[in-house]
Design an enzyme around this catalytic site. Structure first.
Site, short mmCIF file in Angstrom:
data_model
loop_
_atom_site.label_atom_id
_atom_site.label_comp_id
_atom_site.label_asym_id
_atom_site.label_seq_id
_atom_site.Cartn_x
_atom_site.Cartn_y
_atom_site.Cartn_z
N GLY A 81 6.67 -9.09 -9.33
CA GLY A 81 7.38 -9.35 -8.08
C GLY A 81 8.84 -8.94 -8.08
CB SER B 14 6.62 -4.01 -9.85
OG SER B 14 7.31 -5.24 -9.67
N GLY C 253 -0.20 -7.44 -7.26
CA GLY C 253 0.23 -8.54 -6.41
C GLY C 253 0.66 -8.03 -5.05
N GLY C 254 1.96 -7.90 -4.86
CA GLY C 254 2.54 -7.53 -3.57
C GLY C 254 1.86 -6.36 -2.87
CG ASN D 239 -3.02 -12.62 -8.06
OD1 ASN D 239 -3.42 -13.44 -7.24
ND2 ASN D 239 -2.24 -12.96 -9.08
CD1 TRP D 240 -5.01 -10.00 -2.18
CD2 TRP D 240 -5.86 -11.20 -0.48
NE1 TRP D 240 -5.83 -9.17 -1.45
CE2 TRP D 240 -6.37 -9.88 -0.41
CE3 TRP D 240 -6.27 -12.13 0.49
CZ2 TRP D 240 -7.26 -9.48 0.60
CZ3 TRP D 240 -7.14 -11.73 1.49
CH2 TRP D 240 -7.63 -10.41 1.53
CE LYS D 241 1.17 -12.65 -7.85
NZ LYS D 241 2.43 -12.40 -8.52
CD GLU E 216 -0.32 -9.83 -13.99
OE1 GLU E 216 -0.70 -9.11 -13.07
OE2 GLU E 216 0.01 -11.02 -13.82
CG HIS F 150 -0.91 -15.00 -12.73
ND1 HIS F 150 0.42 -15.29 -12.48
CD2 HIS F 150 -1.11 -13.73 -12.33
CE1 HIS F 150 0.98 -14.23 -11.93
NE2 HIS F 150 0.08 -13.27 -11.83
CD GLU G 296 2.90 -15.71 -9.87
OE1 GLU G 296 1.88 -16.01 -9.20
OE2 GLU G 296 3.49 -14.61 -9.77
P1 13P Z 1 3.36 -7.88 -8.27
O1 13P Z 1 2.43 -6.68 -8.16
O2 13P Z 1 3.74 -8.44 -6.94
O3 13P Z 1 4.50 -7.62 -9.17
O4 13P Z 1 2.48 -9.05 -8.96
C1 13P Z 1 1.79 -8.79 -10.12
C2 13P Z 1 0.93 -9.94 -10.43
O5 13P Z 1 1.40 -11.01 -10.78
C3 13P Z 1 -0.51 -9.77 -10.31
O6 13P Z 1 -1.21 -10.82 -10.87
#
Ligand code: 13P
Length: 257
Positions: free
Chosen positions: A178, A218, A239-240, A13-15, A172, A100, A102
Protein backbone atom coordinates in the site's frame (compact mmCIF):
# COMPACT_ATOMS: atom_id res chain seq x y z
CA UNK A 1 7.70 -17.83 -13.16
CA UNK A 2 8.23 -21.26 -14.52
CA UNK A 3 5.01 -22.62 -15.96
CA UNK A 4 6.49 -26.00 -16.67
CA UNK A 5 6.51 -27.00 -13.04
CA UNK A 6 3.94 -24.85 -11.29
CA UNK A 7 0.82 -22.80 -11.71
CA UNK A 8 0.96 -19.05 -12.16
CA UNK A 9 -1.62 -17.54 -9.84
CA UNK A 10 -2.76 -13.92 -9.77
CA UNK A 11 -4.88 -13.23 -6.71
CA UNK A 12 -6.63 -10.03 -5.79
CA UNK A 13 -6.85 -9.22 -2.10
CA UNK A 14 -9.71 -6.79 -1.81
CA UNK A 15 -9.15 -6.29 1.93
CA UNK A 16 -12.07 -4.37 3.50
CA UNK A 17 -13.31 -2.90 0.25
CA UNK A 18 -16.44 -3.43 -1.86
CA UNK A 19 -19.98 -4.06 -0.70
CA UNK A 20 -21.90 -7.02 -2.17
CA UNK A 21 -23.44 -4.81 -4.86
CA UNK A 22 -20.06 -3.31 -5.72
CA UNK A 23 -18.68 -6.85 -5.87
CA UNK A 24 -21.21 -7.84 -8.51
CA UNK A 25 -20.40 -4.73 -10.50
CA UNK A 26 -16.63 -5.18 -10.36
CA UNK A 27 -16.82 -8.85 -11.32
CA UNK A 28 -19.15 -8.06 -14.22
CA UNK A 29 -16.59 -5.53 -15.47
CA UNK A 30 -13.69 -7.88 -14.90
CA UNK A 31 -15.00 -11.04 -16.54
CA UNK A 32 -14.85 -9.98 -20.18
CA UNK A 33 -11.41 -8.44 -19.64
CA UNK A 34 -9.81 -11.63 -18.38
CA UNK A 35 -11.75 -14.28 -20.26
CA UNK A 36 -8.67 -15.15 -22.32
CA UNK A 37 -6.41 -15.75 -19.31
CA UNK A 38 -5.37 -19.25 -20.27
CA UNK A 39 -2.00 -19.46 -18.61
CA UNK A 40 -2.76 -18.41 -15.13
CA UNK A 41 -5.30 -19.01 -12.46
CA UNK A 42 -7.10 -15.94 -11.17
CA UNK A 43 -8.38 -15.74 -7.60
CA UNK A 44 -10.51 -13.04 -6.02
CA UNK A 45 -10.08 -12.90 -2.24
CA UNK A 46 -13.12 -10.91 -1.21
CA UNK A 47 -14.61 -9.99 2.18
CA UNK A 48 -16.66 -12.80 3.77
CA UNK A 49 -20.01 -11.13 3.09
CA UNK A 50 -19.17 -10.79 -0.62
CA UNK A 51 -18.35 -14.47 -1.10
CA UNK A 52 -21.83 -15.73 -2.08
CA UNK A 53 -22.39 -13.00 -4.64
CA UNK A 54 -18.87 -13.44 -6.05
CA UNK A 55 -19.43 -17.18 -6.44
CA UNK A 56 -22.74 -16.59 -8.18
CA UNK A 57 -21.25 -13.99 -10.51
CA UNK A 58 -18.40 -16.36 -11.41
CA UNK A 59 -20.46 -19.51 -11.96
CA UNK A 60 -19.75 -19.43 -15.69
CA UNK A 61 -16.05 -18.56 -15.24
CA UNK A 62 -14.30 -21.73 -14.06
CA UNK A 63 -10.87 -20.14 -14.34
CA UNK A 64 -11.62 -17.47 -11.77
CA UNK A 65 -11.73 -18.83 -8.22
CA UNK A 66 -12.98 -17.21 -5.05
CA UNK A 67 -10.82 -16.93 -1.95
CA UNK A 68 -11.32 -15.71 1.61
CA UNK A 69 -8.94 -13.36 3.42
CA UNK A 70 -8.86 -15.22 6.73
CA UNK A 71 -10.44 -18.04 8.74
CA UNK A 72 -10.48 -19.08 12.38
CA UNK A 73 -7.83 -21.34 13.87
CA UNK A 74 -10.31 -23.72 15.49
CA UNK A 75 -12.62 -26.10 13.70
CA UNK A 76 -15.78 -24.72 15.35
CA UNK A 77 -16.94 -23.42 18.69
CA UNK A 78 -17.92 -20.37 20.70
CA UNK A 79 -16.02 -17.75 18.68
CA UNK A 80 -18.50 -14.95 18.14
CA UNK A 81 -18.07 -13.22 14.82
CA UNK A 82 -15.67 -15.74 13.32
CA UNK A 83 -15.74 -18.02 10.30
CA UNK A 84 -14.40 -21.57 10.00
CA UNK A 85 -12.59 -23.39 7.22
CA UNK A 86 -15.52 -25.81 6.83
CA UNK A 87 -17.94 -22.91 6.32
CA UNK A 88 -15.78 -21.47 3.55
CA UNK A 89 -15.36 -24.84 1.88
CA UNK A 90 -19.08 -25.52 2.01
CA UNK A 91 -19.80 -22.22 0.25
CA UNK A 92 -17.48 -23.11 -2.61
CA UNK A 93 -14.39 -21.14 -1.64
CA UNK A 94 -11.13 -22.53 -3.00
CA UNK A 95 -8.35 -20.41 -1.47
CA UNK A 96 -7.80 -18.68 1.84
CA UNK A 97 -5.16 -16.08 2.69
CA UNK A 98 -3.38 -16.99 5.92
CA UNK A 99 -1.06 -14.82 7.99
CA UNK A 100 -1.37 -11.60 6.01
CA UNK A 101 0.90 -8.99 7.60
CA UNK A 102 -2.14 -6.85 8.44
CA UNK A 103 -3.54 -9.75 10.47
CA UNK A 104 -0.16 -10.43 12.04
CA UNK A 105 0.12 -6.75 13.00
CA UNK A 106 -3.45 -5.81 14.02
CA UNK A 107 -4.73 -9.16 15.32
CA UNK A 108 -1.48 -10.49 16.75
CA UNK A 109 -1.38 -13.56 14.56
CA UNK A 110 1.78 -15.51 15.28
CA UNK A 111 3.64 -18.17 13.31
CA UNK A 112 2.07 -20.78 15.60
CA UNK A 113 -1.42 -19.58 14.76
CA UNK A 114 -0.53 -19.49 11.07
CA UNK A 115 0.55 -23.12 11.30
CA UNK A 116 -2.72 -24.15 12.94
CA UNK A 117 -4.70 -22.39 10.25
CA UNK A 118 -2.66 -24.02 7.50
CA UNK A 119 -3.45 -27.47 8.90
CA UNK A 120 -7.14 -26.70 9.29
CA UNK A 121 -7.39 -25.22 5.79
CA UNK A 122 -5.71 -28.25 4.24
CA UNK A 123 -7.93 -30.62 6.19
CA UNK A 124 -11.00 -28.75 4.95
CA UNK A 125 -9.77 -28.90 1.35
CA UNK A 126 -8.91 -25.21 1.01
CA UNK A 127 -5.69 -23.96 -0.58
CA UNK A 128 -3.85 -21.65 1.84
CA UNK A 129 -2.05 -18.60 0.49
CA UNK A 130 0.51 -18.10 3.25
CA UNK A 131 1.91 -14.58 3.51
CA UNK A 132 5.46 -13.97 4.70
CA UNK A 133 7.50 -10.79 4.72
CA UNK A 134 9.75 -8.42 6.58
CA UNK A 135 9.45 -4.87 7.90
CA UNK A 136 11.73 -2.14 6.59
CA UNK A 137 13.66 -2.23 9.84
CA UNK A 138 14.28 -5.95 9.47
CA UNK A 139 15.43 -5.45 5.88
CA UNK A 140 17.81 -2.71 6.97
CA UNK A 141 19.17 -4.99 9.66
CA UNK A 142 19.91 -7.61 7.01
CA UNK A 143 17.73 -10.31 8.58
CA UNK A 144 15.15 -10.65 5.79
CA UNK A 145 16.09 -14.10 4.53
CA UNK A 146 16.53 -15.55 8.03
CA UNK A 147 13.20 -14.19 9.17
CA UNK A 148 11.35 -15.48 6.12
CA UNK A 149 12.96 -18.89 6.52
CA UNK A 150 11.55 -19.03 10.04
CA UNK A 151 8.08 -18.00 8.78
CA UNK A 152 8.13 -20.58 5.97
CA UNK A 153 9.33 -23.40 8.23
CA UNK A 154 6.67 -22.58 10.81
CA UNK A 155 3.90 -22.54 8.20
CA UNK A 156 5.02 -25.90 6.82
CA UNK A 157 5.62 -27.60 10.14
CA UNK A 158 3.92 -30.99 10.11
CA UNK A 159 2.63 -30.61 6.54
CA UNK A 160 3.15 -33.88 4.64
CA UNK A 161 4.73 -33.76 1.20
CA UNK A 162 1.53 -34.87 -0.54
CA UNK A 163 -0.21 -31.72 0.76
CA UNK A 164 2.63 -29.33 -0.07
CA UNK A 165 1.37 -28.57 -3.58
CA UNK A 166 -1.84 -27.21 -2.14
CA UNK A 167 0.04 -24.40 -0.43
CA UNK A 168 0.86 -21.10 -2.11
CA UNK A 169 3.37 -18.71 -0.58
CA UNK A 170 3.12 -14.95 -1.01
CA UNK A 171 6.21 -12.88 -0.32
CA UNK A 172 4.89 -9.54 0.82
CA UNK A 173 7.49 -7.09 2.11
CA UNK A 174 5.54 -5.04 4.64
CA UNK A 175 7.20 -1.80 3.52
CA UNK A 176 5.86 -2.35 0.01
CA UNK A 177 2.22 -2.91 0.95
CA UNK A 178 0.00 0.00 0.00
CA UNK A 179 2.99 2.33 -0.18
CA UNK A 180 3.57 2.49 -3.90
CA UNK A 181 7.11 1.34 -3.15
CA UNK A 182 7.54 -2.00 -4.89
CA UNK A 183 10.40 -4.38 -4.14
CA UNK A 184 12.97 -4.44 -6.92
CA UNK A 185 12.85 -7.45 -9.20
CA UNK A 186 16.13 -8.59 -7.65
CA UNK A 187 14.70 -8.38 -4.12
CA UNK A 188 11.52 -10.25 -5.10
CA UNK A 189 13.53 -12.84 -7.01
CA UNK A 190 16.01 -13.32 -4.20
CA UNK A 191 13.38 -13.90 -1.54
CA UNK A 192 11.35 -16.15 -3.88
CA UNK A 193 14.45 -18.27 -4.48
CA UNK A 194 15.20 -18.38 -0.78
CA UNK A 195 11.65 -19.56 0.03
CA UNK A 196 12.03 -22.31 -2.55
CA UNK A 197 15.43 -23.29 -1.15
CA UNK A 198 13.89 -23.65 2.31
CA UNK A 199 11.12 -25.86 0.89
CA UNK A 200 13.72 -27.86 -1.05
CA UNK A 201 15.67 -28.58 2.11
CA UNK A 202 12.49 -29.78 3.81
CA UNK A 203 10.87 -31.76 0.98
CA UNK A 204 13.40 -32.23 -1.82
CA UNK A 205 13.82 -30.57 -5.20
CA UNK A 206 10.92 -32.23 -7.01
CA UNK A 207 8.32 -31.18 -4.45
CA UNK A 208 9.81 -27.70 -4.06
CA UNK A 209 9.65 -26.84 -7.75
CA UNK A 210 5.89 -27.42 -7.83
CA UNK A 211 5.08 -24.72 -5.25
CA UNK A 212 3.69 -21.40 -6.47
CA UNK A 213 5.39 -18.39 -4.86
CA UNK A 214 3.71 -15.03 -5.38
CA UNK A 215 4.94 -11.51 -4.85
CA UNK A 216 2.73 -8.89 -3.22
CA UNK A 217 3.28 -5.23 -2.39
CA UNK A 218 2.34 -2.40 -4.76
CA UNK A 219 2.17 -4.71 -7.75
CA UNK A 220 0.76 -2.82 -10.73
CA UNK A 221 0.28 -3.27 -14.43
CA UNK A 222 3.56 -1.48 -15.04
CA UNK A 223 5.81 -3.57 -12.79
CA UNK A 224 4.05 -6.96 -12.99
CA UNK A 225 5.76 -8.08 -16.17
CA UNK A 226 9.28 -7.57 -14.83
CA UNK A 227 8.50 -9.10 -11.44
CA UNK A 228 6.93 -12.16 -13.06
CA UNK A 229 9.99 -12.60 -15.26
CA UNK A 230 11.84 -13.76 -12.14
CA UNK A 231 12.09 -17.53 -11.99
CA UNK A 232 10.71 -17.72 -8.45
CA UNK A 233 7.94 -15.16 -8.79
CA UNK A 234 5.01 -17.27 -9.94
CA UNK A 235 2.23 -14.78 -9.54
CA UNK A 236 0.98 -11.88 -7.53
CA UNK A 237 -1.11 -11.09 -4.50
CA UNK A 238 -2.51 -7.74 -5.49
CA UNK A 239 -4.14 -5.24 -3.13
CA UNK A 240 -4.94 -1.76 -4.41
CA UNK A 241 -4.64 -2.57 -8.11
CA UNK A 242 -7.18 -5.41 -7.76
CA UNK A 243 -9.96 -2.96 -6.90
CA UNK A 244 -10.29 -1.67 -10.47
CA UNK A 245 -11.15 -4.02 -13.31
CA UNK A 246 -8.76 -2.42 -15.78
CA UNK A 247 -5.68 -2.44 -13.54
CA UNK A 248 -6.26 -5.99 -12.29
CA UNK A 249 -6.94 -7.27 -15.81
CA UNK A 250 -3.69 -5.68 -16.98
CA UNK A 251 -1.76 -7.62 -14.33
CA UNK A 252 -3.49 -10.85 -15.34
CA UNK A 253 -2.53 -10.05 -18.92
CA UNK A 254 1.10 -9.58 -17.92
CA UNK A 255 1.02 -13.05 -16.35
CA UNK A 256 -0.30 -14.50 -19.58
CA UNK A 257 2.48 -13.33 -21.82
P1 13P B 1 -1.01 -3.47 -2.30
O1 13P B 1 -1.00 -4.14 -3.66
O2 13P B 1 -2.13 -2.49 -2.14
O3 13P B 1 0.32 -2.93 -1.94
O4 13P B 1 -1.34 -4.64 -1.23
C1 13P B 1 -0.62 -5.81 -1.26
C2 13P B 1 -1.23 -6.77 -0.33
O5 13P B 1 -1.20 -6.60 0.88
C3 13P B 1 -1.90 -7.94 -0.90
O6 13P B 1 -2.20 -8.88 0.06
Amino acid sequence: MNRRYRKTIIAGNWKMHKTPSETRQLIDELKPLISKAKWCEVVLCVPYVDIPIALRALKDSPRIAVGAQNMHHEESGAYTGDVSAAMLKDLGVKYVIIGHSERRAYYHETDTLVSRKVHLALRAGLRPIVCVGETLEQRDQGVTLDLITVQVKAALSGVPVEKLRQIVFAYEPIWAIGTGRTATVEQAGEVGASIRATIRKMYGARAARSVTIQYGGSMTASNAHDLLAQLDVDGGLVGGASLKASSFAAIVQAANQ
